[in-house]
Design an enzyme around this catalytic site. Structure first.
Site, PDB file in Angstrom:
ATOM      1  N   GLU A  16      -5.751 -41.966  46.243  1.00 19.88           N
ATOM      2  CA  GLU A  16      -5.151 -41.458  47.477  1.00 19.88           C
ATOM      3  C   GLU A  16      -4.979 -42.629  48.421  1.00 19.88           C
ATOM      4  O   GLU A  16      -5.776 -43.565  48.411  1.00 19.88           O
ATOM      5  CB  GLU A  16      -6.035 -40.411  48.169  1.00 19.88           C
ATOM      6  CG  GLU A  16      -6.091 -39.087  47.472  1.00 19.88           C
ATOM      7  CD  GLU A  16      -7.408 -38.909  46.737  1.00 19.88           C
ATOM      8  OE1 GLU A  16      -8.336 -39.698  46.952  1.00 19.88           O
ATOM      9  OE2 GLU A  16      -7.507 -37.991  45.924  1.00 19.88           O
ATOM     10  N   TYR A  66       0.985 -50.405  45.027  1.00 20.21           N
ATOM     11  CA  TYR A  66       0.780 -49.427  43.957  1.00 20.21           C
ATOM     12  C   TYR A  66       2.101 -49.116  43.247  1.00 20.21           C
ATOM     13  O   TYR A  66       2.153 -49.042  42.015  1.00 20.21           O
ATOM     14  CB  TYR A  66       0.138 -48.152  44.510  1.00 20.21           C
ATOM     15  CG  TYR A  66      -1.196 -48.372  45.182  1.00 20.21           C
ATOM     16  CD1 TYR A  66      -2.123 -49.285  44.701  1.00 20.21           C
ATOM     17  CD2 TYR A  66      -1.531 -47.666  46.331  1.00 20.21           C
ATOM     18  CE1 TYR A  66      -3.344 -49.490  45.336  1.00 20.21           C
ATOM     19  CE2 TYR A  66      -2.750 -47.854  46.969  1.00 20.21           C
ATOM     20  CZ  TYR A  66      -3.650 -48.772  46.461  1.00 20.21           C
ATOM     21  OH  TYR A  66      -4.856 -48.965  47.096  1.00 20.21           O
TER      22      TYR A  66
END
Length: 147
Positions: free
Chosen positions: A105, A117
């Site tokens: 998260e 990411y």
């Protein structure tokens, strides 16, 4: 780059204090962090360089799935590509351990982390409204499928 997985028995008090402070910066309480480390699935990876902690990551590996609970790069090492090097090393280790999916998260406002990411193949798969506090904001759930 030297990625080290820290075994529970190898955690020295100074490193533990530093990791607890980092975890608390992600709003993990000391109690929650210590409880997490007691899980047989808990993992802690670090990159240190001559007693200088460059990066760390705490999470779990549960069979074929890894969950990253916090991913941290020391402020003086940010913006230099070290987060990408560290995360690639983690993903290589996950692949060696037969991990097929990696979950994490991230704050919706953390564009640098989201870009990192995504550059390594993570996709946004869900939104968690008001997941974070101080300040309140949404969280993105991201996932990478390792081929």
């Amino acid at each position: 780059m030297m990625l080290k997985e820290i075994a529970k028995a190898d955690k020295d008090p100074a490193l533990l204090r530093q990791i607890l402070a980092i975890a608390q910066s992600f709003h993990w309480s000391a109690d929650a962090t210590i409880q997490e480390w007691q899980s047989p699935y808990a993992r802690l990876w670090i990159w240190d360089n001559a007693q200088d902690l460059v990066a760390c990551c705490g999470g779990q590996i549960l069979f074929e799935e890894a969950n990253i609970h916090y991913f941290w790069v020391a402020p003086k090492h940010r913006g230099k590509g070290k987060g990408k090097v560290f995360l690639r090393a983690l993903l290589d280790q996950f692949q060696e351990n037969q991990v097929e999916k990696v979950n994490l998260e991230v704050r919706a406002s953390n564009q640098a982390a989201i870009a990192l990411y995504q550059a390594l193949g993570f996709k946004i798969i869900d939104r968690r409204p008001n997941y974070y506090h101080d300040p309140a904001e949404d969280g993105w759930v991201m996932q990478l499928t390792i081929e």
